[in-house]
Design a protein around this motif. Structure first.
Motif, PDB file in Angstrom:
ATOM      1  N   GLN A 234       1.761   8.661  -5.426  1.00  0.00           N
ATOM      2  CA  GLN A 234       1.830   8.168  -7.063  1.00  0.00           C
ATOM      3  C   GLN A 234       3.020   8.577  -7.493  1.00  0.00           C
ATOM      4  OE1 GLN A 234       0.585  12.022  -7.028  1.00  0.00           O
ATOM      5  NE2 GLN A 234      -1.590  11.778  -5.506  1.00  0.00           N
ATOM      6  N   HIS A 235       3.845   7.571  -7.505  1.00  0.00           N
ATOM      7  CA  HIS A 235       5.307   6.984  -8.737  1.00  0.00           C
ATOM      8  C   HIS A 235       4.839   6.022  -8.383  1.00  0.00           C
ATOM      9  CE1 HIS A 235       8.712   6.047 -10.919  1.00  0.00           C
ATOM     10  NE2 HIS A 235       8.797   7.355 -10.676  1.00  0.00           N
ATOM     11  N   PRO A 236       4.496   5.815 -10.397  1.00  0.00           N
ATOM     12  CA  PRO A 236       4.377   3.888 -10.200  1.00  0.00           C
ATOM     13  C   PRO A 236       4.642   3.224 -10.087  1.00  0.00           C
ATOM     14  CG  PRO A 236       5.072   5.569 -12.319  1.00  0.00           C
ATOM     15  CD  PRO A 236       5.175   6.954 -11.339  1.00  0.00           C
ATOM     16  N   GLN A 237       6.710   3.504  -9.625  1.00  0.00           N
ATOM     17  CA  GLN A 237       7.227   2.370  -8.892  1.00  0.00           C
ATOM     18  C   GLN A 237       6.622   1.763  -7.739  1.00  0.00           C
ATOM     19  OE1 GLN A 237      10.737   3.360 -11.050  1.00  0.00           O
ATOM     20  NE2 GLN A 237      11.372   2.441 -10.079  1.00  0.00           N
ATOM     21  N   VAL A 238       5.928   2.633  -6.744  1.00  0.00           N
ATOM     22  CA  VAL A 238       5.548   2.830  -5.844  1.00  0.00           C
ATOM     23  C   VAL A 238       4.450   1.971  -5.936  1.00  0.00           C
ATOM     24  CG1 VAL A 238       5.167   3.912  -3.719  1.00  0.00           C
ATOM     25  CG2 VAL A 238       6.965   4.653  -4.417  1.00  0.00           C
ATOM     26  N   THR A 239       4.224   0.740  -5.037  1.00  0.00           N
ATOM     27  CA  THR A 239       3.198  -0.123  -5.030  1.00  0.00           C
ATOM     28  C   THR A 239       3.013  -0.231  -4.313  1.00  0.00           C
ATOM     29  OG1 THR A 239       4.183  -1.947  -4.354  1.00  0.00           O
ATOM     30  CG2 THR A 239       4.019  -2.159  -7.003  1.00  0.00           C
ATOM     31  N   LEU A 240       2.710   0.251  -2.287  1.00  0.00           N
ATOM     32  CA  LEU A 240       2.725   0.230  -1.318  1.00  0.00           C
ATOM     33  C   LEU A 240       3.411   1.282  -0.677  1.00  0.00           C
ATOM     34  CD1 LEU A 240       1.532  -1.557   1.247  1.00  0.00           C
ATOM     35  CD2 LEU A 240       3.369  -2.409   1.636  1.00  0.00           C
ATOM     36  N   SER A 241       2.113   2.019  -0.041  1.00  0.00           N
ATOM     37  CA  SER A 241       2.722   3.142   1.383  1.00  0.00           C
ATOM     38  C   SER A 241       2.632   2.925   2.408  1.00  0.00           C
ATOM     39  CB  SER A 241       2.868   4.723   0.731  1.00  0.00           C
ATOM     40  OG  SER A 241       1.435   4.664  -0.425  1.00  0.00           O
ATOM     41  N   ILE A 242       3.317   3.949   3.788  1.00  0.00           N
ATOM     42  CA  ILE A 242       2.475   3.383   4.765  1.00  0.00           C
ATOM     43  C   ILE A 242       2.837   4.974   5.575  1.00  0.00           C
ATOM     44  CG2 ILE A 242       2.534   2.324   7.115  1.00  0.00           C
ATOM     45  CD1 ILE A 242       3.607  -0.231   5.459  1.00  0.00           C
ATOM     46  N   ASP A 243       2.064   5.207   5.659  1.00  0.00           N
ATOM     47  CA  ASP A 243       1.761   6.135   6.943  1.00  0.00           C
ATOM     48  C   ASP A 243       1.838   6.783   8.260  1.00  0.00           C
ATOM     49  OD1 ASP A 243       1.630   9.110   8.324  1.00  0.00           O
ATOM     50  OD2 ASP A 243       0.395  10.083   6.175  1.00  0.00           O
ATOM     51  N   VAL A 244       3.367   7.043   8.897  1.00  0.00           N
ATOM     52  CA  VAL A 244       3.076   6.353  10.941  1.00  0.00           C
ATOM     53  C   VAL A 244       3.446   7.806  10.677  1.00  0.00           C
ATOM     54  CG1 VAL A 244       3.965   4.553  10.472  1.00  0.00           C
ATOM     55  CG2 VAL A 244       5.543   6.336  10.458  1.00  0.00           C
ATOM     56  N   PHE A 245       2.699   8.762  10.418  1.00  0.00           N
ATOM     57  CA  PHE A 245       2.473  10.262  10.539  1.00  0.00           C
ATOM     58  C   PHE A 245       4.036  10.643  10.553  1.00  0.00           C
ATOM     59  CE2 PHE A 245       2.348  14.229  13.359  1.00  0.00           C
ATOM     60  CZ  PHE A 245       1.548  14.662  12.996  1.00  0.00           C
ATOM     61  N   ASP A 246       4.396  10.333  11.788  1.00  0.00           N
ATOM     62  CA  ASP A 246       5.954  10.871  11.881  1.00  0.00           C
ATOM     63  C   ASP A 246       7.046  10.997  10.403  1.00  0.00           C
ATOM     64  OD1 ASP A 246       6.015  12.100  14.289  1.00  0.00           O
ATOM     65  OD2 ASP A 246       6.100   9.831  15.319  1.00  0.00           O
ATOM     66  N   ALA A 247       6.927   9.186   9.789  1.00  0.00           N
ATOM     67  CA  ALA A 247       6.953   9.493   8.800  1.00  0.00           C
ATOM     68  C   ALA A 247       6.421   8.677   7.650  1.00  0.00           C
ATOM     69  CB  ALA A 247       8.246   8.506   8.774  1.00  0.00           C
ATOM     70  N   GLY A 248       6.978   8.584   6.420  1.00  0.00           N
ATOM     71  CA  GLY A 248       5.936   7.553   5.638  1.00  0.00           C
ATOM     72  C   GLY A 248       6.897   6.984   4.930  1.00  0.00           C
TER      73      GLY A 248
END
Ligand SMILES: C[S@@+](CC[C@H](N)C(=O)[O-])C[C@H]1O[C@@H](n2cnc3c(N)ncnc32)[C@H](O)[C@@H]1O
Length: 265
Positions: A234-248
């Motif tokens: 949710q941080h404003p500087q994060v524009t893309l996030s990917i959840d690969v289950f083991d990691a993000g």
């Protein structure tokens, strides 16, 4: 053994991931499509992979015990201050598939400065290191005897681009971040608790740029880690996030809209 809460967290995380995971047909934005093709789907092998897995096998057979300093979240497997190397190799190291995924991330991004928080026995560090000889992998470990085994492995593998930094990350990370100009890629796999994870994030964030990638391990391991991950994306500087289950993974490209994806490795 995992606690009941950790089991619940993992089950919820797994179901949520399973329900939301998409494939290339749902990836319309060019960057994420390219990332999926070149990193997630890339099954190419490298001659170094077999040697790293041979090293893992030797650790799994080791009869050695090491004393460990209690710094991270408590082990769910062994709570004593002595652990066998084989138990660390079995329970604490990222699996080979994830090592190959990190290798692909490095090849895709070609980072100059890589930071790994939590070296353990160095298997994942080796994957990060062999992917690009031009990069430097700064890897931080607080348990002295564990770090010594990793250090010996880096010497045996003749790795010139790994700098192992021993000591508590609470002290060594701020010192490292003063020394290096930027963090291109970070793999955060040390103290799997809410506050330390958010603390690592804010320190690393100060050294990121638009091309940086931060990877957080075990984002569904506990409710605390799930909360940390939700706060980070949710941080404003994060524009893309990917959840690969083991990691993000989080990215900082300029973008008008925030995007979040669930991808299966
Ligand atoms: C999960 S293991 C790392 C595994 C490794 N990244 C891999 O995939 O092969 C976590 C490691 O972080 C170290 N660690 C946890 N908290 C730490 C801290 N505050 N300072 C230094 N090391 C820490 C532990 O000693 C442990 O070896």
């Amino acid at each position: 053994m995992l606690s009941l809460w950790q089991r619940c967290s993992l089950i919820i995380g797994y179901w949520h991931h399973w329900l939301n995971a998409v494939n290339q047909h749902s990836l319309h934005a060019p960057f994420i499509y390219q990332f999926y093709q070149q990193v997630v789907c890339n099954r190419q092998s490298h001659s170094g992979f077999a040697a790293i897995e041979q090293y893992r096998k030797s650790l799994l057979k080791s009869e050695e015990d090491v004393s460990v300093q209690p710094m991270g979240a408590p082990s769910t497997v062994n709570t004593s201050s002595t652990r066998s190397v084989k138990s660390i190799a079995r329970h604490s190291l990222s699996v080979p598939k994830f090592g190959r995924f990190l290798y692909n991330v490095v090849q895709f991004q070609q980072p100059k400065y890589i930071v790994e928080l939590g070296t353990a026995l160095g298997a994942t560090t080796l994957y990060l290191s062999i992917a690009d000889e031009q990069s430097t992998v700064y890897t931080l470990e607080g348990s002295t005897q564990i770090a010594e085994i990793a250090s010996q492995a880096f010497a045996d593998f003749h790795r010139q681009n790994i700098e192992l930094i021993k000591g508590n990350i609470d002290d060594t990370l701020p010192q490292l971040l003063q020394k290096i100009p930027q963090v291109d890629l970070a793999y955060v796999d040390a103290n799997h608790r809410l506050e330390p994870t958010l603390n690592y994030f804010s320190q690393l964030l100060a050294k990121t740029n638009e091309e940086s990638i931060l990877i957080f391990d075990d984002i569904h391991w506990s409710f605390g880690m799930r909360k940390a991950w939700k706060t980070i994306i949710q941080h404003p500087q994060v524009t893309l996030s990917i959840d690969v289950f083991d990691a993000g993974l989080v990215f900082f490209h300029p973008s008008a809209v925030k995007q979040h994806y669930y991808l299966k490795l």
